[in-house]
Design a protein around this motif. Structure first.
Motif, PDB file in Angstrom:
ATOM      1  N   THR A  25       2.474   2.623  -3.959  1.00 23.48           N
ATOM      2  CA  THR A  25       1.640   3.112  -5.047  1.00 23.48           C
ATOM      3  C   THR A  25       2.041   4.538  -5.412  1.00 23.48           C
ATOM      4  O   THR A  25       2.674   5.229  -4.605  1.00 23.48           O
ATOM      5  CB  THR A  25       0.152   3.101  -4.641  1.00 23.48           C
ATOM      6  N   ALA A  75      -3.834   5.755   6.685  1.00 24.91           N
ATOM      7  CA  ALA A  75      -4.603   4.553   6.377  1.00 24.91           C
ATOM      8  C   ALA A  75      -5.913   4.920   5.679  1.00 24.91           C
ATOM      9  O   ALA A  75      -6.315   4.253   4.720  1.00 24.91           O
ATOM     10  CB  ALA A  75      -4.892   3.767   7.658  1.00 24.91           C
ATOM     11  N   GLY A  76      -6.550   5.980   6.144  1.00 26.44           N
ATOM     12  CA  GLY A  76      -7.777   6.423   5.489  1.00 26.44           C
ATOM     13  C   GLY A  76      -7.536   6.888   4.066  1.00 26.44           C
ATOM     14  O   GLY A  76      -8.301   6.578   3.151  1.00 26.44           O
ATOM     15  N   ARG A  77      -6.461   7.606   3.850  1.00 27.36           N
ATOM     16  CA  ARG A  77      -6.153   8.147   2.529  1.00 27.36           C
ATOM     17  C   ARG A  77      -5.717   7.049   1.560  1.00 27.36           C
ATOM     18  O   ARG A  77      -6.001   7.112   0.372  1.00 27.36           O
ATOM     19  CB  ARG A  77      -5.055   9.200   2.677  1.00 27.36           C
ATOM     20  N   LEU A  78      -5.003   6.040   2.087  1.00 27.13           N
ATOM     21  CA  LEU A  78      -4.442   4.990   1.225  1.00 27.13           C
ATOM     22  C   LEU A  78      -5.246   3.685   1.261  1.00 27.13           C
ATOM     23  O   LEU A  78      -4.801   2.666   0.735  1.00 27.13           O
ATOM     24  CB  LEU A  78      -2.991   4.710   1.635  1.00 27.13           C
ATOM     25  N   ASN A  79      -6.407   3.711   1.899  1.00 31.34           N
ATOM     26  CA  ASN A  79      -7.280   2.523   2.002  1.00 31.34           C
ATOM     27  C   ASN A  79      -6.557   1.320   2.604  1.00 31.34           C
ATOM     28  O   ASN A  79      -6.603   0.214   2.069  1.00 31.34           O
ATOM     29  CB  ASN A  79      -7.874   2.162   0.632  1.00 31.34           C
ATOM     30  N   ILE A  80      -5.872   1.561   3.716  1.00 33.73           N
ATOM     31  CA  ILE A  80      -5.175   0.488   4.437  1.00 33.73           C
ATOM     32  C   ILE A  80      -6.114  -0.016   5.526  1.00 33.73           C
ATOM     33  O   ILE A  80      -6.526   0.745   6.405  1.00 33.73           O
ATOM     34  CB  ILE A  80      -3.849   0.996   5.044  1.00 33.73           C
ATOM     35  N   ASP A  81      -6.478  -1.318   5.443  1.00 29.54           N
ATOM     36  CA  ASP A  81      -7.438  -1.896   6.391  1.00 29.54           C
ATOM     37  C   ASP A  81      -6.839  -2.184   7.765  1.00 29.54           C
ATOM     38  O   ASP A  81      -7.569  -2.306   8.736  1.00 29.54           O
ATOM     39  CB  ASP A  81      -8.012  -3.198   5.821  1.00 29.54           C
ATOM     40  N   ALA A 141       0.820  -1.220   0.000  1.00 29.87           N
ATOM     41  CA  ALA A 141       0.000   0.000   0.000  1.00 29.87           C
ATOM     42  C   ALA A 141       0.850   1.265   0.000  1.00 29.87           C
ATOM     43  O   ALA A 141       0.360   2.335  -0.362  1.00 29.87           O
ATOM     44  CB  ALA A 141      -0.939  -0.004   1.206  1.00 29.87           C
TER      45      ALA A 141
END
Length: 168
Positions: A74, A112-118, A71
């Motif tokens: 990118t 995490a919110g910006r990069l869609n990290i679960d 993640a």
């Protein structure tokens, strides 16, 4: 002779001062008594390291040698990294620069919110050499602090490519 040496008591004195909150004790001497030969061989010292300091050093070393999570490889992640480095929040290796624990937790959450990290706590905890639960707790503690709002606004402005406190 060797057996006699192991039964001897050795006296060690430590001189210095002690500082507590608003209290100072100067010229204090601590004395310890060590019976027998308590010295370790150099190879035993490495094996015998215990405690949180040794664990933290191991975590930092493994974090530095671990590959970056996917993640963070990118184009969006690289653009965010460049902005965060420019703002002095992270170095080129995604390591926080002079951030408190609470700020690290909040930053991990925002990234995490910006990069869609679960799994932000595991991802950034591993990367930064911090236990995931510690990072999560620090974020929660940070959300209770008044100054966190200003830090969050600064990070969001940086991530959106704006100059903090103004328009780009």
């Amino acid at each position: 002779m060797e057996n006699n040496k192991q039964n001897q008591t050795e006296v060690k004195n430590f001189y210095g001062g002690i500082y507590f909150d608003r209290c100072q004790l100067t010229d204090v001497t601590f004395q310890t008594l060590v019976q027998g030969d308590m010295r370790m061989r150099p190879d035993e010292e490495k094996e015998g390291e215990k405690g949180e300091e040794a664990e933290a050093v191991k975590e930092e070393a493994s974090a530095a040698s671990a590959p970056l999570p996917e993640a963070l490889c990118t184009p969006l992640a690289e653009a965010l990294l460049a902005r965060l480095v420019g703002a002095g929040l992270l170095d080129e290796g995604w390591q926080p620069l002079s951030l408190t624990g609470a700020e690290k937790g909040v930053l991990a959450s925002l990234l995490a919110g910006r990069l869609n990290i679960d799994t932000p706590w595991q991802t950034f905890g591993r990367l930064w050499g911090v236990k995931p639960e510690t990072l999560r707790s620090a974020c929660n503690k940070g959300m209770e602090q008044r100054r966190t709002g200003a830090f969050m606004r600064r990070v969001v402005e940086v991530m959106e490519g704006e100059a903090p406190g103004g328009n780009a």
